[in-house]
Design a protein around this motif. Sequence first.
Motif, PDB file in Angstrom:
ATOM      1  N   VAL A 195      -5.496 -13.362 -11.001  1.00 29.88           N
ATOM      2  CA  VAL A 195      -4.765 -12.187 -10.506  1.00 29.88           C
ATOM      3  C   VAL A 195      -3.395 -12.561  -9.941  1.00 29.88           C
ATOM      4  CG1 VAL A 195      -5.783 -12.123  -8.167  1.00 29.88           C
ATOM      5  CG2 VAL A 195      -5.146  -9.985  -9.313  1.00 29.88           C
ATOM      6  N   THR A 196      -3.274 -13.797  -9.438  1.00 37.16           N
ATOM      7  CA  THR A 196      -1.991 -14.227  -8.856  1.00 37.16           C
ATOM      8  C   THR A 196      -0.872 -14.291  -9.897  1.00 37.16           C
ATOM      9  OG1 THR A 196      -2.686 -16.501  -9.138  1.00 37.16           O
ATOM     10  CG2 THR A 196      -3.053 -15.551  -6.971  1.00 37.16           C
ATOM     11  N   GLU A 197      -1.260 -14.341 -11.189  1.00 37.15           N
ATOM     12  CA  GLU A 197      -0.220 -14.348 -12.249  1.00 37.15           C
ATOM     13  C   GLU A 197       0.594 -13.058 -12.217  1.00 37.15           C
ATOM     14  OE1 GLU A 197      -2.120 -14.833 -16.099  1.00 37.15           O
ATOM     15  OE2 GLU A 197      -3.482 -16.283 -15.196  1.00 37.15           O
ATOM     16  N   LEU A 198       0.007 -11.992 -11.671  1.00 36.77           N
ATOM     17  CA  LEU A 198       0.684 -10.692 -11.687  1.00 36.77           C
ATOM     18  C   LEU A 198       1.708 -10.553 -10.555  1.00 36.77           C
ATOM     19  CD1 LEU A 198      -2.466  -8.487 -12.396  1.00 36.77           C
ATOM     20  CD2 LEU A 198      -0.560  -8.866 -13.971  1.00 36.77           C
ATOM     21  N   THR A 199       1.480 -11.276  -9.455  1.00 37.00           N
ATOM     22  CA  THR A 199       2.342 -11.102  -8.282  1.00 37.00           C
ATOM     23  C   THR A 199       3.796 -11.457  -8.596  1.00 37.00           C
ATOM     24  OG1 THR A 199       0.556 -11.398  -6.721  1.00 37.00           O
ATOM     25  CG2 THR A 199       2.755 -11.906  -5.903  1.00 37.00           C
ATOM     26  N   GLY A 200       4.670 -10.472  -8.428  1.00 34.16           N
ATOM     27  CA  GLY A 200       6.111 -10.686  -8.627  1.00 34.16           C
ATOM     28  C   GLY A 200       6.522 -10.835 -10.077  1.00 34.16           C
ATOM     29  N   ALA A 201       5.615 -10.501 -11.021  1.00 34.53           N
ATOM     30  CA  ALA A 201       5.923 -10.715 -12.443  1.00 34.53           C
ATOM     31  C   ALA A 201       6.697  -9.552 -13.069  1.00 34.53           C
ATOM     32  CB  ALA A 201       4.633 -10.972 -13.218  1.00 34.53           C
ATOM     33  N   LEU A 202       7.260  -8.703 -12.242  1.00 32.23           N
ATOM     34  CA  LEU A 202       8.040  -7.559 -12.739  1.00 32.23           C
ATOM     35  C   LEU A 202       9.257  -8.050 -13.520  1.00 32.23           C
ATOM     36  CD1 LEU A 202       8.406  -4.409 -12.431  1.00 32.23           C
ATOM     37  CD2 LEU A 202       9.955  -4.931 -10.550  1.00 32.23           C
ATOM     38  N   LYS A 203       9.517  -7.394 -14.660  1.00 33.33           N
ATOM     39  CA  LYS A 203      10.734  -7.707 -15.433  1.00 33.33           C
ATOM     40  C   LYS A 203      11.685  -6.555 -15.230  1.00 33.33           C
ATOM     41  CE  LYS A 203       7.846  -9.638 -19.089  1.00 33.33           C
ATOM     42  NZ  LYS A 203       7.354  -9.293 -20.422  1.00 33.33           N
ATOM     43  N   LEU A 204      12.802  -6.785 -14.586  1.00 33.54           N
ATOM     44  CA  LEU A 204      13.751  -5.688 -14.355  1.00 33.54           C
ATOM     45  C   LEU A 204      14.496  -5.350 -15.634  1.00 33.54           C
ATOM     46  CD1 LEU A 204      15.500  -6.252 -10.913  1.00 33.54           C
ATOM     47  CD2 LEU A 204      13.664  -4.659 -11.508  1.00 33.54           C
TER      48      LEU A 204
ATOM     49  N   MET B  70       0.846  -1.210   0.000  1.00 29.48           N
ATOM     50  CA  MET B  70       0.000   0.000   0.000  1.00 29.48           C
ATOM     51  C   MET B  70       0.868   1.241   0.000  1.00 29.48           C
ATOM     52  SD  MET B  70      -1.247  -0.107   3.928  1.00 29.48           S
ATOM     53  CE  MET B  70      -0.665  -1.770   4.199  1.00 29.48           C
ATOM     54  N   GLY B  71       0.220   2.354  -0.312  1.00 29.58           N
ATOM     55  CA  GLY B  71       0.893   3.650  -0.362  1.00 29.58           C
ATOM     56  C   GLY B  71       0.539   4.340  -1.656  1.00 29.58           C
ATOM     57  N   GLY B  72      -0.482   5.206  -1.616  1.00 27.66           N
ATOM     58  CA  GLY B  72      -0.814   6.037  -2.764  1.00 27.66           C
ATOM     59  C   GLY B  72      -1.653   5.380  -3.843  1.00 27.66           C
ATOM     60  N   ILE B  73      -2.238   4.225  -3.573  1.00 30.93           N
ATOM     61  CA  ILE B  73      -3.035   3.555  -4.618  1.00 30.93           C
ATOM     62  C   ILE B  73      -4.334   4.332  -4.873  1.00 30.93           C
ATOM     63  CG2 ILE B  73      -4.349   1.463  -5.188  1.00 30.93           C
ATOM     64  CD1 ILE B  73      -2.162  -0.147  -3.753  1.00 30.93           C
ATOM     65  N   CYS B  74      -4.563   4.652  -6.160  1.00 31.72           N
ATOM     66  CA  CYS B  74      -5.761   5.426  -6.554  1.00 31.72           C
ATOM     67  C   CYS B  74      -6.559   4.768  -7.672  1.00 31.72           C
ATOM     68  CB  CYS B  74      -5.375   6.819  -7.034  1.00 31.72           C
ATOM     69  SG  CYS B  74      -4.557   7.812  -5.796  1.00 31.72           S
ATOM     70  N   CYS B  75      -6.020   3.747  -8.329  1.00 32.30           N
ATOM     71  CA  CYS B  75      -6.748   3.140  -9.453  1.00 32.30           C
ATOM     72  C   CYS B  75      -6.269   1.700  -9.672  1.00 32.30           C
ATOM     73  CB  CYS B  75      -6.525   3.957 -10.733  1.00 32.30           C
ATOM     74  SG  CYS B  75      -4.821   3.930 -11.297  1.00 32.30           S
ATOM     75  N   GLY B  76      -6.957   1.018 -10.585  1.00 25.88           N
ATOM     76  CA  GLY B  76      -6.648  -0.392 -10.855  1.00 25.88           C
ATOM     77  C   GLY B  76      -5.211  -0.598 -11.345  1.00 25.88           C
ATOM     78  N   ARG B  77      -4.732   0.326 -12.172  1.00 28.84           N
ATOM     79  CA  ARG B  77      -3.366   0.178 -12.692  1.00 28.84           C
ATOM     80  C   ARG B  77      -2.331   0.318 -11.574  1.00 28.84           C
ATOM     81  NH1 ARG B  77      -3.808   0.498 -18.532  1.00 28.84           N
ATOM     82  NH2 ARG B  77      -1.556   0.544 -18.775  1.00 28.84           N
ATOM     83  N   ASP B  78      -2.632   1.161 -10.572  1.00 25.91           N
ATOM     84  CA  ASP B  78      -1.737   1.254  -9.400  1.00 25.91           C
ATOM     85  C   ASP B  78      -1.659  -0.102  -8.704  1.00 25.91           C
ATOM     86  OD1 ASP B  78      -1.443   3.971  -9.907  1.00 25.91           O
ATOM     87  OD2 ASP B  78      -2.765   4.616  -8.264  1.00 25.91           O
ATOM     88  N   VAL B  79      -2.810  -0.764  -8.587  1.00 27.92           N
ATOM     89  CA  VAL B  79      -2.824  -2.089  -7.949  1.00 27.92           C
ATOM     90  C   VAL B  79      -1.908  -3.033  -8.727  1.00 27.92           C
ATOM     91  CG1 VAL B  79      -4.234  -4.093  -7.331  1.00 27.92           C
ATOM     92  CG2 VAL B  79      -5.186  -1.786  -7.103  1.00 27.92           C
ATOM     93  N   VAL B  80      -2.019  -2.999 -10.048  1.00 27.90           N
ATOM     94  CA  VAL B  80      -1.200  -3.890 -10.883  1.00 27.90           C
ATOM     95  C   VAL B  80       0.287  -3.629 -10.620  1.00 27.90           C
ATOM     96  CG1 VAL B  80      -0.623  -4.586 -13.245  1.00 27.90           C
ATOM     97  CG2 VAL B  80      -3.003  -4.094 -12.637  1.00 27.90           C
ATOM     98  N   GLU B  81       0.659  -2.355 -10.479  1.00 24.00           N
ATOM     99  CA  GLU B  81       2.069  -2.034 -10.185  1.00 24.00           C
ATOM    100  C   GLU B  81       2.525  -2.718  -8.887  1.00 24.00           C
ATOM    101  OE1 GLU B  81       3.743   1.969 -10.781  1.00 24.00           O
ATOM    102  OE2 GLU B  81       1.762   2.573 -11.452  1.00 24.00           O
ATOM    103  N   PHE B  82       1.687  -2.617  -7.853  1.00 21.97           N
ATOM    104  CA  PHE B  82       2.059  -3.229  -6.570  1.00 21.97           C
ATOM    105  C   PHE B  82       2.149  -4.752  -6.677  1.00 21.97           C
ATOM    106  CE2 PHE B  82       1.354   0.925  -4.862  1.00 21.97           C
ATOM    107  CZ  PHE B  82       2.135   0.991  -3.725  1.00 21.97           C
ATOM    108  N   LEU B  83       1.238  -5.349  -7.433  1.00 22.40           N
ATOM    109  CA  LEU B  83       1.275  -6.805  -7.594  1.00 22.40           C
ATOM    110  C   LEU B  83       2.558  -7.197  -8.318  1.00 22.40           C
ATOM    111  CD1 LEU B  83      -2.457  -7.541  -8.570  1.00 22.40           C
ATOM    112  CD2 LEU B  83      -1.431  -7.697  -6.304  1.00 22.40           C
ATOM    113  N   LEU B  84       2.872  -6.478  -9.396  1.00 22.79           N
ATOM    114  CA  LEU B  84       4.102  -6.777 -10.149  1.00 22.79           C
ATOM    115  C   LEU B  84       5.336  -6.651  -9.253  1.00 22.79           C
ATOM    116  CD1 LEU B  84       3.362  -4.929 -13.541  1.00 22.79           C
ATOM    117  CD2 LEU B  84       3.342  -7.402 -13.137  1.00 22.79           C
ATOM    118  N   ALA B  85       5.323  -5.652  -8.362  1.00 27.07           N
ATOM    119  CA  ALA B  85       6.467  -5.440  -7.462  1.00 27.07           C
ATOM    120  C   ALA B  85       6.606  -6.566  -6.443  1.00 27.07           C
ATOM    121  CB  ALA B  85       6.328  -4.101  -6.759  1.00 27.07           C
TER     122      ALA B  85
END
Length: 302
Positions: free
Chosen positions: A292-301, A240-255
């Motif tokens: 939705v679990t497919e998104l968790t940690g799916a960040l590509k550095l 959490m921290g500053g989430i305002c929309c669905g795309r923000d949620v996706v960012e946190f899940l990816l992280a």
Amino acid sequence: MVDLSVKICGVEFKNPVIPASGTFGFGREFAEIYDISCLGAVATKGLTLEERLGNPVPRIAESRGVILNAVGLQNPGVEHFIKEDLAFLKARTRVIANVAGSSLSDYEKICARLDGLVDFIELNISCPNVKCGGMAFGIKPESVKEVTRIAKSALKTTPLIVKLSPNVESISKNAQAAEEGGADCLSLINTLTGMAIDVETRRPVLFNNTGGVSGAGVKPIALRMVYEASHATSLPVIGMGGICCGRDVVEFLLAGAAAVQVGTHNFSDTLACPKIIEQLRRFMETHGVEHVTELTGALKLN
Ligand SMILES: Cc1cc2nc3c(=O)[nH]c(=O)nc-3n(C[C@H](O)[C@H](O)[C@H](O)COP(=O)(O)O)c2cc1C
């Protein structure tokens, strides 16, 4: 049909969107506006052993992209919560009881009292420890581990979330300290310490002089910390921290987050949480994400 459900520490949530502690009361006011059973869970206002009236006003200040608060843990006390609010919330969704204390024994007693009654306990460790000259429990790794250990020892069945403070030297070290102390899950970030000044009076806007900063402007800091904490331990993370929309949620899940909490944005839009759930669903549909679990940690550095 996309699947938004997540399972954390064996507990199933219908979706990963949870209003954050201190921004949703105990759900009653919001329940007059929408059906709060659409939420993944509700995190309650921080509960203390006894009722607290909080700090004198002004205790909220606005600044660009953020707010500052020094509410001072105003709450009706744990017994009142159990008697008046728990059944109401449990009938609708999962309940995360956020708990606060000013001594280790406070945390131990509140956890023992709530054990088995709620789905999760979330330990707010950003509270001043009266025995350590007022330094918050959540600052040094040693005290993070100690307060986690005490809380965990009081719990027989309810899983323990430790909510990390961002006002620290190393979020990774504090995440590891919570894991060593026996945490089942981490949540972060709590508010960053800040100040707002009135140039006419030359005084801080908040009666308390300083307060906790939250809202859209803190999101990049929160994302970096969620990324670091989720890579430093094997525990599930609620971001959490500053989430305002669905795309923000996706960012946190990816992280690396398994679920998220929405705080300050509930103040600017009462319907923030149901809208965010729908935006997340739409993002998944348009991006071919089935679960939705497919998104968790799916960040590509890079
Ligand atoms: C007015 C207010 C009261 C809060 N009270 C609590 C609290 O009682 N316990 C807690 O752990 N966090 C508390 N928080 C912190 C939020 O739960 C959340 O961690 C923080 O605001 C970051 O999320 P946001 O940017 O979406 O608001 C509070 C935040 C605000 C704005």
